[in-house]
Design an enzyme around this catalytic site. Structure first.
Site, short mmCIF file in Angstrom:
data_model
loop_
_atom_site.label_atom_id
_atom_site.label_comp_id
_atom_site.label_asym_id
_atom_site.label_seq_id
_atom_site.Cartn_x
_atom_site.Cartn_y
_atom_site.Cartn_z
N ASP A 86 0.88 -1.17 0.00
CA ASP A 86 0.00 0.00 0.00
C ASP A 86 0.91 1.21 0.00
OD1 ASP A 86 -2.06 -1.81 0.37
OD2 ASP A 86 -2.78 -0.93 2.24
N HIS A 142 4.68 -7.58 -0.15
CA HIS A 142 4.27 -8.82 -0.78
C HIS A 142 4.97 -8.99 -2.13
CE1 HIS A 142 0.78 -9.69 2.00
NE2 HIS A 142 1.16 -8.47 2.34
N SER A 227 8.49 3.35 5.39
CA SER A 227 9.63 3.51 4.51
C SER A 227 9.21 3.52 3.06
CB SER A 227 10.67 2.44 4.77
OG SER A 227 11.90 2.83 4.22
#
Length: 262
Positions: A86, A142, A227
């Protein structure tokens, strides 16, 4: 003058001992009392988390939380490349002769970003995304495609902020900070997932150190606080999704484009 002062303060605060101190607190049970404030301050959708917020024992445990099943749709198709996180797309485009151009006004050399890895040759005319995770975002990373790990590289570095100020006013932040790079070979080409640490973030961890292959959307790694991820796609293999542009907010699993051999 103000910018110079902020730059100096950032330089001083980027040392790993400070990140370790902040990390130690976020791992302590005392930090769990900050979770409700953290949720309110950053408008975090806590209902998406796999557990109620009161069940997390530390702030770090909440920050690196997993989601309930079904919270993200994963792109389908044998040639699909999905967003690994995201995030906000802060830069994207073609790589020119091994240079990533105009990331917040700065150019980055692949050889520095990838720590002079031989893999850089596969990306010198490839495609890149710079994906910034704010404190609000879900912070697990992911796999962007189905494939196998062919190499992993850890680069010990600094802990400069990767926010707007840090990216514009600190020199080559993405190439100077701590990095964990995963090279994944898929059926249609290779991808490099460059996970970049940040200020008060001194730990990037694999979800399963022994894993050596993933399906698209599988849990790969996580940040202990926010980050950036730089995603690189092999030379001549990637076509971005129409309409995707800098400034677009994407969710983990969302289609970024397709990858195929010429």
């Amino acid at each position: 003058m103000v910018k110079q002062l902020l730059r100096l303060m950032t330089e001083l605060s980027s040392h790993r001992w400070l990140s370790r101190l902040m990390g130690a607190f976020s791992h302590s049970r005392l930090s769990r009392f900050l979770i409700p404030t953290f949720i309110r301050t950053y408008h975090i959708p806590a209902a998406e988390a796999e557990k109620p917020s009161g069940e997390y024992q530390t702030l770090n445990e909440f920050f690196s939380r997993r989601l309930k099943p079904g919270m993200r749709q994963i792109a389908e198709g044998a040639n699909a490349v999905a967003s690994p996180v995201d995030a906000l797309i802060t830069a994207m485009g073609e790589i020119h002769s091994g240079t990533i151009m105009n990331v917040k006004g700065q150019d980055y050399l692949l050889e520095e970003l990838l720590n002079h890895s031989p893999h850089q040759e596969l990306y010198k005319k490839g495609f890149f995304f710079v994906l910034y995770l704010s404190p609000t975002d879900y912070h697990r990373i992911h796999s962007p495609l189905t494939g196998r790990r062919i190499e992993s590289d850890y680069i010990r570095g600094r802990a400069y902020p990767v926010n707007e100020f840090g990216m514009r006013h600190m020199k080559s932040v993405l190439s100077r900070n701590e990095r964990l790079i995963t090279y994944i070979a898929g059926a249609n080409g290779e991808a490099a997932v460059v996970k970049v640490g940040a200020m008060n973030v001194s730990s990037i961890r694999y979800s399963d150190e022994q894993a050596d292959q993933w399906l698209i959307g599988d849990d790969l790694a996580y940040f202990e606080f926010g980050s950036t991820v730089v995603l690189l796609l092999e030379n001549g293999t990637f076509t971005p999704r129409p309409g995707l542009a800098e400034g677009t907010k994407v969710r983990m699993g969302e289609l970024l484009g397709t990858q195929s051999r010429p």
